[in-house]
Scaffold this motif. Structure first.
Motif, PDB file in Angstrom:
ATOM      1  N   ALA A   1       0.839  -1.214   0.000  1.00  0.00           N
ATOM      2  CA  ALA A   1       0.000   0.000   0.000  1.00  0.00           C
ATOM      3  C   ALA A   1       0.864   1.252   0.000  1.00  0.00           C
ATOM      4  O   ALA A   1       0.590   2.209  -0.729  1.00  0.00           O
ATOM      5  CB  ALA A   1      -0.933  -0.008   1.208  1.00  0.00           C
ATOM      6  N   TYR A   2       1.914   1.260   0.806  1.00  0.00           N
ATOM      7  CA  TYR A   2       2.818   2.417   0.844  1.00  0.00           C
ATOM      8  C   TYR A   2       3.480   2.621  -0.512  1.00  0.00           C
ATOM      9  O   TYR A   2       3.513   3.736  -1.045  1.00  0.00           O
ATOM     10  CB  TYR A   2       3.874   2.233   1.928  1.00  0.00           C
ATOM     11  CG  TYR A   2       4.905   3.333   1.927  1.00  0.00           C
ATOM     12  CD1 TYR A   2       4.623   4.570   2.490  1.00  0.00           C
ATOM     13  CD2 TYR A   2       6.146   3.153   1.331  1.00  0.00           C
ATOM     14  CE1 TYR A   2       5.549   5.598   2.479  1.00  0.00           C
ATOM     15  CE2 TYR A   2       7.080   4.181   1.311  1.00  0.00           C
ATOM     16  CZ  TYR A   2       6.778   5.390   1.890  1.00  0.00           C
ATOM     17  OH  TYR A   2       7.698   6.398   1.864  1.00  0.00           O
ATOM     18  N   PHE A   3       3.996   1.558  -1.100  1.00  0.00           N
ATOM     19  CA  PHE A   3       4.650   1.678  -2.407  1.00  0.00           C
ATOM     20  C   PHE A   3       3.697   2.244  -3.448  1.00  0.00           C
ATOM     21  O   PHE A   3       4.056   3.144  -4.208  1.00  0.00           O
ATOM     22  CB  PHE A   3       5.192   0.321  -2.865  1.00  0.00           C
ATOM     23  CG  PHE A   3       5.750   0.369  -4.246  1.00  0.00           C
ATOM     24  CD1 PHE A   3       6.995   0.927  -4.483  1.00  0.00           C
ATOM     25  CD2 PHE A   3       5.024  -0.109  -5.329  1.00  0.00           C
ATOM     26  CE1 PHE A   3       7.512   1.009  -5.758  1.00  0.00           C
ATOM     27  CE2 PHE A   3       5.534  -0.040  -6.609  1.00  0.00           C
ATOM     28  CZ  PHE A   3       6.781   0.519  -6.829  1.00  0.00           C
ATOM     29  N   ARG A   4       2.486   1.730  -3.469  1.00  0.00           N
ATOM     30  CA  ARG A   4       1.507   2.242  -4.440  1.00  0.00           C
ATOM     31  C   ARG A   4       1.207   3.720  -4.207  1.00  0.00           C
ATOM     32  O   ARG A   4       1.048   4.484  -5.136  1.00  0.00           O
ATOM     33  CB  ARG A   4       0.223   1.431  -4.372  1.00  0.00           C
ATOM     34  CG  ARG A   4       0.363   0.086  -5.005  1.00  0.00           C
ATOM     35  CD  ARG A   4      -0.958  -0.651  -5.031  1.00  0.00           C
ATOM     36  NE  ARG A   4      -0.808  -1.901  -5.743  1.00  0.00           N
ATOM     37  CZ  ARG A   4      -1.556  -2.958  -5.521  1.00  0.00           C
ATOM     38  NH1 ARG A   4      -2.536  -2.904  -4.638  1.00  0.00           N
ATOM     39  NH2 ARG A   4      -1.357  -4.055  -6.200  1.00  0.00           N
ATOM     40  N   ALA A   5       1.160   4.126  -2.942  1.00  0.00           N
ATOM     41  CA  ALA A   5       0.832   5.519  -2.616  1.00  0.00           C
ATOM     42  C   ALA A   5       1.933   6.474  -3.045  1.00  0.00           C
ATOM     43  O   ALA A   5       1.657   7.598  -3.451  1.00  0.00           O
ATOM     44  CB  ALA A   5       0.565   5.664  -1.117  1.00  0.00           C
ATOM     45  N   VAL A   6       3.183   6.064  -2.962  1.00  0.00           N
ATOM     46  CA  VAL A   6       4.282   6.993  -3.240  1.00  0.00           C
ATOM     47  C   VAL A   6       4.951   6.777  -4.589  1.00  0.00           C
ATOM     48  O   VAL A   6       5.792   7.568  -4.989  1.00  0.00           O
ATOM     49  CB  VAL A   6       5.364   6.954  -2.135  1.00  0.00           C
ATOM     50  CG1 VAL A   6       4.769   7.303  -0.787  1.00  0.00           C
ATOM     51  CG2 VAL A   6       6.086   5.619  -2.102  1.00  0.00           C
TER      52      VAL A   6
END
Length: 164
Positions: free
Chosen positions: A41-46
């Protein structure tokens, strides 16, 4: 596969290749399912891998990457580093509430990008004090960006602010 195994199966199955200078470590067996989900989720967000991003906003994000905006404003403009002496003590997110205090409209956003500050704040002695005193100052991109590039940067910020 990148997180768990250090590379996707399709690359590992393709046969030997020149090893990267610094290979991705494999975390299989070291992360819980929740930690893995949080990392994804973090990777997709940034990462900028947004779905249904308009072309101008997509190009504006690419320009922001090229000129280094995320170095100060944080990943995808989601919040930046500490900035002693500034209004709030840090570089604001483009999608946060503080943005509205510093940028009233697209014309002011263009002034920030082109001149490093908007005329409204520069002409206010109290605001100017903070603009001059802050450790990290917004660079003026006027000599470095064409009008269409500025318009695309504005399109990216506006698109980002409309996202839930």
């Amino acid at each position: 596969e990148w997180i768990l195994d250090g590379a996707p199966n399709r690359l590992r199955d393709a046969g030997p290749a020149k090893p990267p200078f610094s290979p991705m470590p494999a975390y299989r067996g070291l992360l819980s399912d929740q930690e893995l989900a949080d990392l994804v989720a973090y990777f997709r967000a940034v990462s900028g891998g947004f779905e249904e991003i308009p072309e101008a906003a997509y190009e504006g994000r690419a320009i922001a990457v090229r000129v280094g905006c995320f170095g100060c404003h944080g990943p995808s403009g989601a919040g930046g580093c500490a900035n002693p002496g500034s209004f709030k003590g840090h570089i604001p997110a483009w999608d946060g509430e503080e943005f509205l205090e510093l940028v009233r409209d697209d014309a002011e956003l263009r002034e920030w990008i082109l001149d490093g500050h908007p005329k409204r704040l520069w002409d206010n002695s109290a605001a100017r004090h903070f603009l001059e005193k802050q450790t990290i100052r917004m660079p003026a991109y006027r000599p470095h960006l064409k009008d269409d590039e500025v318009a695309k940067r504005v399109a990216y910020v506006r698109w980002l602010r409309k996202r839930p």
